[in-house]
Motif scaffolding. Sequence first.
Motif, PDB file in Angstrom:
ATOM      1  N   VAL A 196     -10.952  54.961 -26.320  1.00 51.33           N
ATOM      2  CA  VAL A 196     -10.635  53.722 -27.034  1.00 51.33           C
ATOM      3  C   VAL A 196     -11.705  53.421 -28.081  1.00 51.33           C
ATOM      4  O   VAL A 196     -11.395  53.083 -29.224  1.00 51.33           O
ATOM      5  CB  VAL A 196     -10.484  52.553 -26.054  1.00 51.33           C
ATOM      6  N   GLN A 197     -12.976  53.544 -27.692  1.00 44.36           N
ATOM      7  CA  GLN A 197     -14.039  53.241 -28.649  1.00 44.36           C
ATOM      8  C   GLN A 197     -13.969  54.150 -29.861  1.00 44.36           C
ATOM      9  O   GLN A 197     -14.203  53.713 -31.006  1.00 44.36           O
ATOM     10  CB  GLN A 197     -15.409  53.349 -27.981  1.00 44.36           C
ATOM     11  N   GLY A 198     -13.636  55.415 -29.632  1.00 46.28           N
ATOM     12  CA  GLY A 198     -13.512  56.345 -30.749  1.00 46.28           C
ATOM     13  C   GLY A 198     -12.443  55.915 -31.735  1.00 46.28           C
ATOM     14  O   GLY A 198     -12.640  55.976 -32.958  1.00 46.28           O
ATOM     15  N   GLU A 199     -11.304  55.456 -31.217  1.00 43.54           N
ATOM     16  CA  GLU A 199     -10.230  55.001 -32.103  1.00 43.54           C
ATOM     17  C   GLU A 199     -10.561  53.668 -32.768  1.00 43.54           C
ATOM     18  O   GLU A 199     -10.216  53.440 -33.929  1.00 43.54           O
ATOM     19  CB  GLU A 199      -8.915  54.914 -31.338  1.00 43.54           C
ATOM     20  N   VAL A 200     -11.232  52.773 -32.023  1.00 44.53           N
ATOM     21  CA  VAL A 200     -11.661  51.504 -32.619  1.00 44.53           C
ATOM     22  C   VAL A 200     -12.577  51.763 -33.808  1.00 44.53           C
ATOM     23  O   VAL A 200     -12.406  51.169 -34.887  1.00 44.53           O
ATOM     24  CB  VAL A 200     -12.371  50.615 -31.577  1.00 44.53           C
ATOM     25  N   ASP A 201     -13.534  52.655 -33.609  1.00 45.34           N
ATOM     26  CA  ASP A 201     -14.474  52.959 -34.698  1.00 45.34           C
ATOM     27  C   ASP A 201     -13.744  53.539 -35.907  1.00 45.34           C
ATOM     28  O   ASP A 201     -14.056  53.201 -37.059  1.00 45.34           O
ATOM     29  CB  ASP A 201     -15.542  53.937 -34.199  1.00 45.34           C
ATOM     30  N   ARG A 202     -12.775  54.414 -35.672  1.00 43.15           N
ATOM     31  CA  ARG A 202     -12.028  55.022 -36.771  1.00 43.15           C
ATOM     32  C   ARG A 202     -11.193  53.984 -37.510  1.00 43.15           C
ATOM     33  O   ARG A 202     -11.156  53.943 -38.745  1.00 43.15           O
ATOM     34  CB  ARG A 202     -11.133  56.134 -36.236  1.00 43.15           C
ATOM     35  N   LEU A 203     -10.514  53.121 -36.746  1.00 42.72           N
ATOM     36  CA  LEU A 203      -9.685  52.084 -37.361  1.00 42.72           C
ATOM     37  C   LEU A 203     -10.535  51.070 -38.131  1.00 42.72           C
ATOM     38  O   LEU A 203     -10.163  50.631 -39.224  1.00 42.72           O
ATOM     39  CB  LEU A 203      -8.856  51.374 -36.291  1.00 42.72           C
ATOM     40  N   THR A 204     -11.666  50.716 -37.544  1.00 38.12           N
ATOM     41  CA  THR A 204     -12.563  49.768 -38.203  1.00 38.12           C
ATOM     42  C   THR A 204     -13.058  50.328 -39.537  1.00 38.12           C
ATOM     43  O   THR A 204     -13.145  49.611 -40.542  1.00 38.12           O
ATOM     44  CB  THR A 204     -13.756  49.438 -37.292  1.00 38.12           C
ATOM     45  N   ALA A 205     -13.341  51.629 -39.544  1.00 33.57           N
ATOM     46  CA  ALA A 205     -13.795  52.281 -40.781  1.00 33.57           C
ATOM     47  C   ALA A 205     -12.719  52.260 -41.854  1.00 33.57           C
ATOM     48  O   ALA A 205     -13.016  52.343 -43.055  1.00 33.57           O
ATOM     49  CB  ALA A 205     -14.216  53.723 -40.484  1.00 33.57           C
ATOM     50  N   GLU A 206     -11.464  52.135 -41.421  1.00 34.97           N
ATOM     51  CA  GLU A 206     -10.354  52.061 -42.376  1.00 34.97           C
ATOM     52  C   GLU A 206     -10.028  50.621 -42.762  1.00 34.97           C
ATOM     53  O   GLU A 206      -9.021  50.366 -43.427  1.00 34.97           O
ATOM     54  CB  GLU A 206      -9.106  52.733 -41.788  1.00 34.97           C
ATOM     55  N   GLY A 207     -10.882  49.694 -42.335  1.00 36.57           N
ATOM     56  CA  GLY A 207     -10.718  48.311 -42.748  1.00 36.57           C
ATOM     57  C   GLY A 207      -9.830  47.468 -41.853  1.00 36.57           C
ATOM     58  O   GLY A 207      -9.439  46.356 -42.233  1.00 36.57           O
ATOM     59  N   ASP A 282      -9.480  34.561 -36.825  1.00 36.74           N
ATOM     60  CA  ASP A 282     -10.111  34.028 -38.027  1.00 36.74           C
ATOM     61  C   ASP A 282     -10.125  35.113 -39.099  1.00 36.74           C
ATOM     62  O   ASP A 282      -9.626  36.228 -38.891  1.00 36.74           O
ATOM     63  CB  ASP A 282     -11.508  33.475 -37.733  1.00 36.74           C
ATOM     64  N   ASP A 283     -10.693  34.801 -40.222  1.00 33.52           N
ATOM     65  CA  ASP A 283     -10.635  35.713 -41.358  1.00 33.52           C
ATOM     66  C   ASP A 283     -11.374  37.017 -41.094  1.00 33.52           C
ATOM     67  O   ASP A 283     -11.084  38.043 -41.708  1.00 33.52           O
ATOM     68  CB  ASP A 283     -11.208  35.020 -42.600  1.00 33.52           C
ATOM     69  N   ALA A 284     -12.327  36.966 -40.146  1.00 26.25           N
ATOM     70  CA  ALA A 284     -13.096  38.166 -39.822  1.00 26.25           C
ATOM     71  C   ALA A 284     -12.418  39.010 -38.749  1.00 26.25           C
ATOM     72  O   ALA A 284     -12.941  40.050 -38.347  1.00 26.25           O
ATOM     73  CB  ALA A 284     -14.501  37.770 -39.364  1.00 26.25           C
ATOM     74  N   GLY A 285     -11.255  38.557 -38.273  1.00 18.92           N
ATOM     75  CA  GLY A 285     -10.530  39.304 -37.249  1.00 18.92           C
ATOM     76  C   GLY A 285     -10.934  38.966 -35.834  1.00 18.92           C
ATOM     77  O   GLY A 285     -10.555  39.666 -34.896  1.00 18.92           O
ATOM     78  N   ASN A 286     -11.690  37.878 -35.657  1.00 16.88           N
ATOM     79  CA  ASN A 286     -12.068  37.460 -34.305  1.00 16.88           C
ATOM     80  C   ASN A 286     -11.004  36.527 -33.732  1.00 16.88           C
ATOM     81  O   ASN A 286     -10.450  35.683 -34.449  1.00 16.88           O
ATOM     82  CB  ASN A 286     -13.416  36.719 -34.338  1.00 16.88           C
ATOM     83  N   ILE A 287     -10.739  36.655 -32.434  1.00 15.16           N
ATOM     84  CA  ILE A 287      -9.794  35.753 -31.788  1.00 15.16           C
ATOM     85  C   ILE A 287     -10.439  34.380 -31.635  1.00 15.16           C
ATOM     86  O   ILE A 287     -11.525  34.253 -31.064  1.00 15.16           O
ATOM     87  CB  ILE A 287      -9.372  36.287 -30.404  1.00 15.16           C
ATOM     88  N   THR A 288      -9.777  33.359 -32.143  1.00 21.85           N
ATOM     89  CA  THR A 288     -10.258  31.995 -31.939  1.00 21.85           C
ATOM     90  C   THR A 288      -9.484  31.299 -30.822  1.00 21.85           C
ATOM     91  O   THR A 288      -9.986  30.358 -30.224  1.00 21.85           O
ATOM     92  CB  THR A 288     -10.135  31.174 -33.234  1.00 21.85           C
ATOM     93  N   GLU A 289      -8.280  31.780 -30.557  1.00 24.60           N
ATOM     94  CA  GLU A 289      -7.522  31.228 -29.442  1.00 24.60           C
ATOM     95  C   GLU A 289      -6.422  32.209 -29.033  1.00 24.60           C
ATOM     96  O   GLU A 289      -5.839  32.890 -29.875  1.00 24.60           O
ATOM     97  CB  GLU A 289      -6.907  29.874 -29.808  1.00 24.60           C
ATOM     98  N   ALA A 290      -6.163  32.274 -27.727  1.00 17.83           N
ATOM     99  CA  ALA A 290      -5.109  33.139 -27.192  1.00 17.83           C
ATOM    100  C   ALA A 290      -4.439  32.412 -26.041  1.00 17.83           C
ATOM    101  O   ALA A 290      -5.093  32.096 -25.038  1.00 17.83           O
ATOM    102  CB  ALA A 290      -5.689  34.468 -26.727  1.00 17.83           C
ATOM    103  N   LYS A 291      -3.164  32.119 -26.195  1.00 21.38           N
ATOM    104  CA  LYS A 291      -2.436  31.371 -25.169  1.00 21.38           C
ATOM    105  C   LYS A 291      -1.042  31.961 -24.995  1.00 21.38           C
ATOM    106  O   LYS A 291      -0.487  32.553 -25.914  1.00 21.38           O
ATOM    107  CB  LYS A 291      -2.304  29.891 -25.562  1.00 21.38           C
TER     108      LYS A 291
END
Length: 518
Positions: A196-207, A282-291
């Motif tokens: 999972v971390q490997g794919e997260v890093d790859r996806l993050t590098a693609e923006g 939020d604009d940075a892609g962080n979860i601010t709420e999940a319900k």
Amino acid sequence: MKRFLTSVAAFGLMAGGAAADYQLTILHTNDFHARFEPISKYDGPCSAEDNGEGKCFGGSARLMSAITEARSRTNNAILVDGGDQFQGTLFYTYYKGALAAEMMNQMGYDAMTVGNHEFDDGPEVLKGFMDAVEFPVLMSNADVSAEPLLADKLAKSTIIERGGEKLGLIGLTPEDTHELASPGDNIAFSDPVAAVQGEVDRLTAEGVNKIIVLSHSGYGVDQKVAAETTGVDVIVGGHSNTLLSNTNDRASGPYPTMVGDTAIVQAYAYGKFLGELNVTFDDAGNITEAKGEPLVMDAEVAEDEGTVARIAEAAAPLEEIRNKVVAQTDEAIGGDRAVCRAQECTMGNLIADAMLARVKDQGIDIAIQNSGGIRASIEAGEVTMGEVLTVLPFQNTLSTFQVTGAVLLEALENGVSQVEEGAGRFPQVAGMTYAFDGKLEAGSRISDVTVGGAPLDMDKVYGVVSNNYVRNGGDGYAMFKTAENAYDFGPDLADVTAEFIAANAPYKPYTDGRISIK
């Protein structure tokens, strides 16, 4: 549909953040296991009469209506699946993955992960399913490059766009799939955290800054992945058939379960619930709420008429399977309730032998079948699949686990504790022998227990196969609920029994003294 409106109202209240906020509704299912028709509260078949009386749950027609309704409440939704669409009913036996592909395409799924049961018939059937579906099927923690049917076809992750934003989706399957199914020798499974971390890093590098893992690895592994990776926003789970809820007292945890900044969801199994998670980023892609909350697919959810008709059409050929001759027996196989709930019986031996034979190469020593799950006898002559399903109608699956000899003794004592009442907990066994004295006080009736010809060792750990009902505490077998290395989602017990009779045809029923009465 009032509960849907309540869910939306909650979403509306929490979604009124800054203009840059991005709201996404994640609709999800997992472990559907070919339950295209409605099911009972016990997850087994539900008759048309009971369905008409509002006693049934799930089915593709209810899911179709619920998905349509849920989408109407938001302009930004995805529909994903946590794996194990395959296996569990005659629909899979007959259609393999074709009907699942048809229904998922009509419902408009955006992606799914590979479950271990997607490999039950090898890579070929999975490839056929992938050829038929109109969405990506994902699996990150396996190397398929040596498997020609899946190489360059089964991706680890994908990027989809929704509401003007990129969403990264990553698939995850059990690391021990090679032990649970039949992926063949060309696929190597690996650690979920690193994959999972490997794919997260790859996806993050693609923006991509909004990442969702579709995980068929179980609630425990999902929590570990959330804790030991960075960048995962949501994990849509499966495999452990876990109900997460904020309102159901049978839930194993809250919906969503938060581990750090990661929201974990799962919606039980068999199409009984449709998960609905409303997430704000939020604009940075962080979860601010999940319900959200899993929505129960009960009689309040109307069945889509077109889907009802299609499933009825698909069910018609299954009558042929029910009438299909699978084996031959020269003598009747006795499953009489009065006999099997009080002593060794020929049907009990057949079922227990079949269970043990199916998993004997997995370090399993003993089989235990509750006699309450044995519902009929089979007459001498040709044996049809319909007859086997009459004996074993509950769609129970094989469960394997490990317990000590002391726990086994406790289980046997439970099994004979109500023999005078004809209780269904009476244990039919294979790989072991035991004696009991029904005149003694319950809890002290068992003696002379052997496993593989040796006396029961109270401290030794034994491998056991039973059915998922017993393993999860049914018929008083609560001591198995905390068993080690439990896996409850093996093949259907009726299929296992039918295949065993066929492999040993003409089958000769027998008793051999494995259970003795003092």
